[in-house]
Design a protein around this motif. Structure first.
Motif, PDB file in Angstrom:
ATOM      1  N   PHE A  21     -40.665  60.539  30.499  1.00  0.00           N
ATOM      2  CA  PHE A  21     -41.365  59.281  30.157  1.00  0.00           C
ATOM      3  C   PHE A  21     -40.999  58.121  31.140  1.00  0.00           C
ATOM      4  O   PHE A  21     -41.899  57.359  31.229  1.00  0.00           O
ATOM      5  N   LEU A  22     -39.992  58.132  31.627  1.00  0.00           N
ATOM      6  CA  LEU A  22     -39.820  57.108  32.721  1.00  0.00           C
ATOM      7  C   LEU A  22     -40.759  57.390  33.973  1.00  0.00           C
ATOM      8  O   LEU A  22     -41.233  56.218  34.270  1.00  0.00           O
ATOM      9  N   VAL A  23     -40.776  58.283  34.282  1.00  0.00           N
ATOM     10  CA  VAL A  23     -41.681  58.615  35.596  1.00  0.00           C
ATOM     11  C   VAL A  23     -43.216  58.433  35.197  1.00  0.00           C
ATOM     12  O   VAL A  23     -44.060  57.742  35.651  1.00  0.00           O
ATOM     13  N   GLN A  24     -43.621  58.927  33.586  1.00  0.00           N
ATOM     14  CA  GLN A  24     -44.956  58.723  33.306  1.00  0.00           C
ATOM     15  C   GLN A  24     -45.282  57.134  33.261  1.00  0.00           C
ATOM     16  O   GLN A  24     -46.361  56.801  33.472  1.00  0.00           O
ATOM     17  N   ARG A  25     -44.075  56.455  32.758  1.00  0.00           N
ATOM     18  CA  ARG A  25     -44.436  54.895  32.594  1.00  0.00           C
ATOM     19  C   ARG A  25     -44.714  54.445  33.996  1.00  0.00           C
ATOM     20  O   ARG A  25     -45.642  53.320  34.225  1.00  0.00           O
ATOM     21  N   VAL A  26     -44.029  54.689  34.989  1.00  0.00           N
ATOM     22  CA  VAL A  26     -44.018  54.220  36.535  1.00  0.00           C
ATOM     23  C   VAL A  26     -45.363  54.778  36.823  1.00  0.00           C
ATOM     24  O   VAL A  26     -46.160  54.017  37.294  1.00  0.00           O
ATOM     25  N   LEU A  27     -46.047  55.825  36.762  1.00  0.00           N
ATOM     26  CA  LEU A  27     -47.571  56.312  37.060  1.00  0.00           C
ATOM     27  C   LEU A  27     -48.439  55.492  35.975  1.00  0.00           C
ATOM     28  O   LEU A  27     -49.382  55.063  36.780  1.00  0.00           O
ATOM     29  N   SER A  28     -48.207  55.247  34.969  1.00  0.00           N
ATOM     30  CA  SER A  28     -49.173  54.602  34.053  1.00  0.00           C
ATOM     31  C   SER A  28     -49.219  52.965  34.701  1.00  0.00           C
ATOM     32  O   SER A  28     -50.418  52.550  35.113  1.00  0.00           O
ATOM     33  N   GLU A  29     -48.040  52.571  34.948  1.00  0.00           N
ATOM     34  CA  GLU A  29     -48.076  51.140  35.290  1.00  0.00           C
ATOM     35  C   GLU A  29     -48.613  50.835  36.743  1.00  0.00           C
ATOM     36  O   GLU A  29     -49.451  50.101  36.954  1.00  0.00           O
ATOM     37  N   GLN A  40     -56.416  60.596  37.263  1.00  0.00           N
ATOM     38  CA  GLN A  40     -57.049  60.127  38.507  1.00  0.00           C
ATOM     39  C   GLN A  40     -56.037  60.017  39.764  1.00  0.00           C
ATOM     40  O   GLN A  40     -56.126  60.392  40.578  1.00  0.00           O
ATOM     41  N   ILE A  41     -54.848  59.587  39.242  1.00  0.00           N
ATOM     42  CA  ILE A  41     -53.608  59.488  40.299  1.00  0.00           C
ATOM     43  C   ILE A  41     -53.303  61.063  40.932  1.00  0.00           C
ATOM     44  O   ILE A  41     -53.150  61.418  41.900  1.00  0.00           O
ATOM     45  N   ARG A  42     -53.301  61.919  39.739  1.00  0.00           N
ATOM     46  CA  ARG A  42     -52.887  63.258  40.160  1.00  0.00           C
ATOM     47  C   ARG A  42     -54.066  63.871  41.182  1.00  0.00           C
ATOM     48  O   ARG A  42     -53.678  64.466  42.062  1.00  0.00           O
ATOM     49  N   GLU A 111     -46.468  52.921  46.698  1.00  0.00           N
ATOM     50  CA  GLU A 111     -46.171  52.322  45.512  1.00  0.00           C
ATOM     51  C   GLU A 111     -45.410  52.783  44.471  1.00  0.00           C
ATOM     52  O   GLU A 111     -44.313  52.635  44.120  1.00  0.00           O
ATOM     53  N   ILE A 112     -46.001  54.298  43.881  1.00  0.00           N
ATOM     54  CA  ILE A 112     -45.349  55.040  43.131  1.00  0.00           C
ATOM     55  C   ILE A 112     -43.979  55.384  43.543  1.00  0.00           C
ATOM     56  O   ILE A 112     -42.891  55.552  43.094  1.00  0.00           O
ATOM     57  N   GLY A 113     -43.922  55.585  44.927  1.00  0.00           N
ATOM     58  CA  GLY A 113     -42.559  56.341  45.668  1.00  0.00           C
ATOM     59  C   GLY A 113     -41.650  55.082  45.552  1.00  0.00           C
ATOM     60  O   GLY A 113     -40.469  55.359  44.869  1.00  0.00           O
ATOM     61  N   LEU A 119     -35.904  53.844  40.206  1.00  0.00           N
ATOM     62  CA  LEU A 119     -35.154  54.570  38.996  1.00  0.00           C
ATOM     63  C   LEU A 119     -33.752  55.182  39.232  1.00  0.00           C
ATOM     64  O   LEU A 119     -33.129  55.456  38.523  1.00  0.00           O
ATOM     65  N   THR A 120     -33.597  55.366  40.658  1.00  0.00           N
ATOM     66  CA  THR A 120     -32.191  56.130  41.067  1.00  0.00           C
ATOM     67  C   THR A 120     -31.419  55.009  41.860  1.00  0.00           C
ATOM     68  O   THR A 120     -30.293  55.448  42.549  1.00  0.00           O
ATOM     69  N   GLU A 121     -31.779  53.874  42.039  1.00  0.00           N
ATOM     70  CA  GLU A 121     -31.032  53.077  42.820  1.00  0.00           C
ATOM     71  C   GLU A 121     -29.500  52.802  42.596  1.00  0.00           C
ATOM     72  O   GLU A 121     -28.682  52.733  43.265  1.00  0.00           O
TER      73      GLU A 121
END
Length: 144
Positions: A21-29, A40-42, A111-113, A119-121
């Motif tokens: 869910f966290l990663v999906q939120r990052v991708l969506s944003e 489209q990102i994929r 940007e996604i990276g 998320l891991t800071e």
């Protein structure tokens, strides 16, 4: 349904689903900022380092032929991808990024990276390395 830290540690399933869910939120944003859907990102991510046939792309993305045609058509209208006939099969079409698409894909990936790393800071370097190793093992089993 999912436990919270007050309830104790998450189960493996809950932890992986919450991470997804966290990663999906990052991708969506990130996608929303560039007017891109997650699919489209994929697509851009797959094509960053290769050209693919429509059937192969559909397999990676889990889409049927008509959905792939629409997805690639929208990306093509934006100038991000181009189609060309396959030199090996006259019926097949290859898809690759345009120079603009490559620049756009690299910008989005960076940007996604940054956001995913964010998320891991709070993890130590050793914990990040362990997370990477475990995620690689899970993905390797899934893809292999």
């Amino acid at each position: 349904m999912t436990s919270t830290p007050a309830d104790g540690p998450l189960s493996t399933v809950d932890a992986l689903v919450q991470l997804s869910f966290l990663v999906q939120r990052v991708l969506s944003e990130a996608g929303a900022e560039h007017d891109l859907s997650i699919i489209q990102i994929r697509l851009l991510g797959i094509l960053r380092d290769r050209q693919c046939g429509m059937l192969e792309l559909g397999g990676y993305l889990g889409l049927d032929k008509s959905s792939m045609t629409g997805l690639v058509g929208r990306a093509e209208r934006r100038g991000l991808v181009q189609r060309s006939p396959s030199p090996h099969d006259g019926r097949a079409v290859l898809v690759r990024l345009t120079p603009e698409g490559k620049r756009f894909a690299e910008e989005c990936a960076a940007e996604i990276g940054r956001r995913v790393i964010g998320l891991t800071e709070h993890l130590s370097a050793a914990q990040r390395a362990q997370l990477t190793q475990l995620a690689t093992a899970v993905v390797g089993v899934r893809l292999g």
